[in-house]
Design an enzyme around this catalytic site. Structure first.
Site, mmCIF file in Angstrom:
data_model
loop_
_atom_site.group_PDB
_atom_site.id
_atom_site.type_symbol
_atom_site.label_atom_id
_atom_site.label_comp_id
_atom_site.label_asym_id
_atom_site.label_seq_id
_atom_site.Cartn_x
_atom_site.Cartn_y
_atom_site.Cartn_z
ATOM 1 N NE ARG A 1 -5.125 5.115 -3.969
ATOM 2 C CZ ARG A 1 -5.588 3.959 -3.492
ATOM 3 N NH1 ARG A 1 -6.882 3.681 -3.511
ATOM 4 N NH2 ARG A 1 -4.773 3.076 -2.987
ATOM 5 C CE LYS B 1 -4.771 -5.984 -2.240
ATOM 6 N NZ LYS B 1 -5.522 -4.902 -2.892
ATOM 7 C CE1 TYR C 1 -3.652 -2.367 0.306
ATOM 8 C CE2 TYR C 1 -3.120 -2.709 2.614
ATOM 9 C CZ TYR C 1 -3.869 -3.028 1.505
ATOM 10 O OH TYR C 1 -4.825 -3.995 1.591
#
Ligand code: HEM
Length: 347
Positions: A224, A321, A34
């Site tokens: 992004r 995730k 990240y």
């Protein structure tokens, strides 16, 4: 006033090849962590298969199919759409900003014209829509402005209000959420919403993003990417219907290899961050792209890079995730792929 007309034949929407050529492959390195990965919008990225990123609002060959799907989801679940009362001006601002954007980037199909003080004419030739409206007058549109414009763009939209030095998600139409719930999050602050994400607080990613967003200026959009894996080409993997898609994460572990490569998709979100000029709200656009592993593998640098990222990803991130149980198989599947595997697997 609304007029509908027959959409033009050959609207210029590209063929399905565009899904590979325009895929925003998200891995610049062999490992993924990240970060506050923002960059100026409207800059074209050249990839091993084509290019993406020239426009803020992207129309591809899935346009009609995705808009139909969104309409069905909204009809079945009204909580995917909310505009808190103080966000009504921001919803109009978002609609006009997106119409301007479409007019500038798709002038053959989308036209916005001013017809007087605060009166406008909007034409979407792909869908056969002509609409005259007065900015700020709800009676001049067939539906609430944010919902109206999300029925004409593939992007999901969230609008953030800035007050007391914080950002709050106080409006949106979100039908394609990746494992979160817009209905649950609406009214929450940017910092609260990111609470469940591992690492990012400790590493300062989200506080930096928050500071960045609070300083965002009109007419300087940023973007992004974010990514995950999704089973099947399923846009709506929101928490409220987990019972429909959650079990596939288990079942996919037992399917044969050819089915695995057809069904597991790399899912990438291109997210735009835009300060709206009139209301001062921040508009967050989420555009979702999906590519099955058996197509991704045909682009050699993507095949190798995605395999490396998936096997190296730390367990806490893979767990968050929701891919921890099948990411290793996905990496192995990609490593074992050869051009002959797709040729013999058939369509
Ligand atoms: C999740 C970063 C802007 C809503 C995430 C994740 C990261 C992140 C790293 C975890 C994603 C994953 O592992 O798949 C950022 C950064 C931003 C940004 C750096 C801006 C520069 C926003 C905005 C919204 C938003 C403006 C407004 C709606 C969410 C939501 C999740 C998420 C709802 C899922 C959280 C959950 O699990 O419930 N974000 N984000 N993000 N982000 Fe953001």
């Amino acid at each position: 006033m609304t007029t509908t007309f027959e959409p033009t034949a050959g609207t210029g929407v590209p063929s399905a090849d565009d899904l590979l050529a325009g895929f925003p492959f998200p891995f610049p390195e062999d490992r993924y962590r990240y970060s506050t990965n923002v960059e100026p919008a409207r800059t074209t990225v050249t990839t091993a298969a084509g290019r993406w990123g020239a426009a803020v609002v992207d129309i591809d060959s899935e346009y009609r199919a995705e808009l139909d799907r969104r309409a069905m989801i909204l009809a079945a679940d009204p909580t995917r759409h909310a505009v808190l009362p103080h966000m009504v001006p921001a919803a109009w601002d978002a609609m006009l900003t997106l119409m301007r954007e479409l007019d500038a980037t798709h002038p053959d199909q989308m036209q916005l014209r001013t017809t007087g003080t605060d009166t406008w004419s909007w034409r979407n030739e792909i869908l056969g829509i002509e609409q005259h409206f007065r900015y700020g007058d709800p009676a001049s549109l067939p539906e609430e402005p944010l919902r109206y414009i999300t029925s004409q763009v593939q992007e999901d939209i969230a609008l953030l209000d800035q007050r007391n030095d914080q950002l709050y998600v106080d409006a949106g139409v979100v039908t394609f959420a990746a494992d979160w719930s817009f209905g649950f999050d609406v009214g929450m602050s940017f910092l609260e919403i990111h609470g469940p994400v591992p690492r990012i607080r400790k590493e300062g990613v989200i506080t930096r993003a928050h500071e960045f967003l609070k300083r965002l200026q009109p007419h300087q959009p940023y973007r992004r990417t974010n990514w995950t894996l999704t089973i099947d080409r399923r846009l709506d993997v929101s928490t409220e219907i987990y019972h429909e898609w959650g079990p596939d994460r288990e079942a996919i572990q037992r399917v044969p290899d050819d089915e695995f490569g057809r069904r597991v998709h790399l899912r990438v979100e291109v997210q735009h961050l835009i300060r709206l000029p009139d209301s001062g709200a921040v508009m967050f656009l989420i555009r979702t792209y999906m590519l099955p592993l058996d197509q991704l593998a045909t682009v050699e640098p993507w095949r190798r890079r995605a395999a490396d990222v998936l096997s190296e990803l730390p367990a806490d991130m893979a767990d968050y995730k929701g891919i921890i149980k099948f990411r290793e198989r996905a990496a192995e599947w990609l490593r074992a792929w050869t051009p002959a595997s797709t040729a013999t697997a058939g369509p």
